[in-house]
Motif scaffolding. Structure first.
Motif, mmCIF file in Angstrom:
data_model
loop_
_atom_site.group_PDB
_atom_site.id
_atom_site.type_symbol
_atom_site.label_atom_id
_atom_site.label_comp_id
_atom_site.label_asym_id
_atom_site.label_seq_id
_atom_site.Cartn_x
_atom_site.Cartn_y
_atom_site.Cartn_z
ATOM 1 N N GLY A 1 -33.501 3.070 13.348
ATOM 2 C CA GLY A 1 -32.563 3.939 13.348
ATOM 3 C C GLY A 1 -31.306 3.129 13.951
ATOM 4 O O GLY A 1 -30.086 2.891 13.390
ATOM 5 N N PHE A 2 -31.560 2.395 15.010
ATOM 6 C CA PHE A 2 -30.643 1.520 15.670
ATOM 7 C C PHE A 2 -30.274 0.260 14.711
ATOM 8 O O PHE A 2 -29.277 -0.318 14.588
ATOM 9 C CB PHE A 2 -31.033 1.316 17.096
ATOM 10 N N GLY A 3 -31.363 -0.273 14.196
ATOM 11 C CA GLY A 3 -31.175 -1.518 13.202
ATOM 12 C C GLY A 3 -30.367 -1.404 11.911
ATOM 13 O O GLY A 3 -29.201 -1.859 11.725
ATOM 14 N N VAL A 4 -30.598 0.046 11.426
ATOM 15 C CA VAL A 4 -29.906 0.304 10.229
ATOM 16 C C VAL A 4 -28.367 0.737 10.703
ATOM 17 O O VAL A 4 -27.400 0.174 9.819
ATOM 18 C CB VAL A 4 -30.430 1.498 9.434
ATOM 19 N N ALA A 5 -28.091 1.305 11.607
ATOM 20 C CA ALA A 5 -27.004 1.809 12.154
ATOM 21 C C ALA A 5 -25.972 0.363 12.583
ATOM 22 O O ALA A 5 -24.757 0.342 11.958
ATOM 23 C CB ALA A 5 -26.944 2.595 13.429
ATOM 24 N N ALA A 6 -26.618 -0.521 13.181
ATOM 25 C CA ALA A 6 -25.882 -1.765 13.406
ATOM 26 C C ALA A 6 -25.458 -2.543 12.083
ATOM 27 O O ALA A 6 -24.369 -2.905 11.716
ATOM 28 C CB ALA A 6 -26.741 -2.655 14.171
ATOM 29 N N SER B 1 -18.812 6.485 16.463
ATOM 30 C CA SER B 1 -19.721 6.236 17.505
ATOM 31 C C SER B 1 -21.072 5.519 17.209
ATOM 32 O O SER B 1 -21.772 5.853 16.387
ATOM 33 C CB SER B 1 -19.929 7.187 18.726
ATOM 34 N N TYR B 2 -21.115 4.127 17.448
ATOM 35 C CA TYR B 2 -22.473 3.598 17.253
ATOM 36 C C TYR B 2 -23.788 4.413 17.570
ATOM 37 O O TYR B 2 -24.587 4.579 16.744
ATOM 38 C CB TYR B 2 -22.494 2.112 17.682
ATOM 39 N N LEU B 3 -23.804 5.101 18.696
ATOM 40 C CA LEU B 3 -24.890 5.515 19.257
ATOM 41 C C LEU B 3 -25.048 6.936 18.502
ATOM 42 O O LEU B 3 -26.542 7.064 18.547
ATOM 43 C CB LEU B 3 -24.623 6.039 20.711
ATOM 44 N N THR B 4 -24.036 7.478 18.183
ATOM 45 C CA THR B 4 -24.189 8.838 17.369
ATOM 46 C C THR B 4 -24.749 8.259 16.127
ATOM 47 O O THR B 4 -25.915 9.037 15.409
ATOM 48 C CB THR B 4 -22.913 9.407 17.135
ATOM 49 N N LEU B 5 -24.320 7.389 15.425
ATOM 50 C CA LEU B 5 -24.914 6.901 13.922
ATOM 51 C C LEU B 5 -26.316 6.421 14.170
ATOM 52 O O LEU B 5 -27.247 7.001 13.308
ATOM 53 C CB LEU B 5 -23.992 5.895 13.394
ATOM 54 N N ALA B 6 -26.440 5.940 15.043
ATOM 55 C CA ALA B 6 -27.944 5.204 15.195
ATOM 56 C C ALA B 6 -28.934 6.667 15.596
ATOM 57 O O ALA B 6 -29.934 6.493 15.022
ATOM 58 C CB ALA B 6 -27.863 4.389 16.708
ATOM 59 N N GLY B 7 -28.462 7.459 16.477
ATOM 60 C CA GLY B 7 -29.136 8.608 16.558
ATOM 61 C C GLY B 7 -29.317 9.399 15.186
ATOM 62 O O GLY B 7 -30.591 10.090 15.170
ATOM 63 N N VAL B 8 -28.442 9.734 14.617
ATOM 64 C CA VAL B 8 -28.645 10.317 13.196
ATOM 65 C C VAL B 8 -29.705 9.502 12.231
ATOM 66 O O VAL B 8 -30.585 10.056 11.835
ATOM 67 C CB VAL B 8 -27.209 10.361 12.525
#
Length: 327
Positions: free
Chosen positions: A184-189, A201-208
């Motif tokens: 999740g954190f890798g794909v969001a980045a 928000s990066y953290l929000t997108l990474a959470g999704v």
């Protein structure tokens, strides 16, 4: 021996051909039958009632039309994901509001409708304002839509690898959780940084993204723990052949044949696309339903992993109890 091999070869070929037809149908049919069906649209202004009647008469069933008191209320409805567009009537002429972030395809259709409104009024095309615009680096949403299939396929692949490489259900669950966080954190980045497909928000997108991976990988790994290879097959086919084509990631649920568009929102790919749009463009508006769906799939996956672990433990204890008796 030769006849057995011949029968097996024919059976595999026929099965593969049928699967090919199913896959082509699953991916092509929703796109081929794409059309507006009860798309929420707002009308406001002194001629709102007349415009609503005209739209209903000329395009029956295409729009679910609601009336709001003024343009500000119409804009608020778009920002809260209550509608895809609005027609604001005024003495100088109509104006069309869109939210391409919710669906670039619907926004394009409303833009075409704006040209028709202008022609009927014997005036230039009605101006179009994009109230909630898609990312400027992905104005047509092609990149956003392209995220859906790799995200699901990578989750399926991880579930298969964990099932066959990790015999312990408990450690398999830990692997699912770790993969969901890292993935999740890798794909969001990647999506927000290098590809620049999503604001917010990066953290929000990474959470999704992590919750999406957790729902997909956990469900398939859980089915594999309970049903074995058959469970992996059932989970993979459900999420890939049903979930992905019905996700509406490149369009909108209201553009797909019904009830399939609505059904797609109860599967992880569709819920993920809806939740990502809400988180990236609408400050989380209308996210509760999609969040609940993904959470339910994730919980179900871990519950299945727990059942599979208990079953394996019971089986191992039974084997150990029989060994002294046999000795």
């Amino acid at each position: 021996m030769r006849s057995s091999l011949a029968i097996r070869a024919v059976g595999v070929a026929v099965g593969a051909a049928l699967l090919q037809l199913v896959m082509i149908t699953a991916f092509s049919w929703p796109v081929a039958r794409m059309a507006p069906r009860d798309v929420p649209v707002i009308v406001t202004g002194p001629q709102a009632a007349a415009v609503a009647v005209r739209l209903d008469r000329e395009r029956p069933g295409a729009f679910a039309i609601e009336t709001r008191r003024d343009e500000a209320a119409a804009r608020a409805a778009l920002e809260n994901r209550e509608a895809y567009g609005a027609i604001v009537t005024a003495p100088p002429g109509p104006k069309v509001l869109t939210a391409s972030a919710a669906s670039p395809v619907v926004a394009q259709q409303l833009g075409a409708m704006a040209a028709q409104l202008g022609q009927r009024a014997a005036a230039p095309a009605a101006p179009v304002q994009d109230v909630v615009a898609a990312d400027p680096d992905d104005p047509r949403g092609a990149g956003f839509g392209a995220l859906a299939l790799p995200l699901i396929m990578s989750g399926l692949a991880a579930a298969v690898l964990l099932t066959f490489a990790v015999p312990s259900a408990a450690w398999r669950a830990a692997g699912v959780l770790l993969f969901a966080v890292l993935g999740g954190f890798g794909v969001a980045a990647l999506a927000q940084g290098w590809l620049s497909l999503l604001p917010g928000s990066y953290l929000t997108l990474a959470g999704v993204m992590s919750l999406t991976v957790l729902a997909v990988t956990g469900t398939v790994a859980g089915l594999g723990a309970v049903l074995g290879r058959a469970g992996i097959g059932i989970g993979s086919l459900t999420l890939l052949l049903l979930g992905n084509p019905l996700s509406a990631a490149t369009s909108a649920p209201e553009l797909l044949p019904q009830p399939w568009g609505a059904i797609g929102q109860f599967l992880p790919p569709g819920a993920s696309a809806t939740l990502l749009r809400s988180a990236a463009f609408f400050d989380g508006a209308d996210a509760a339903g999609a969040l609940t769906v993904l959470g339910a799939w994730a919980v179900a996956g871990f519950a299945l992993l727990g059942v599979g672990g208990l079953r394996a433990r019971t089986s191992d204890e039974g084997v150990r109890d029989r060994e002294p008796a046999m000795a």
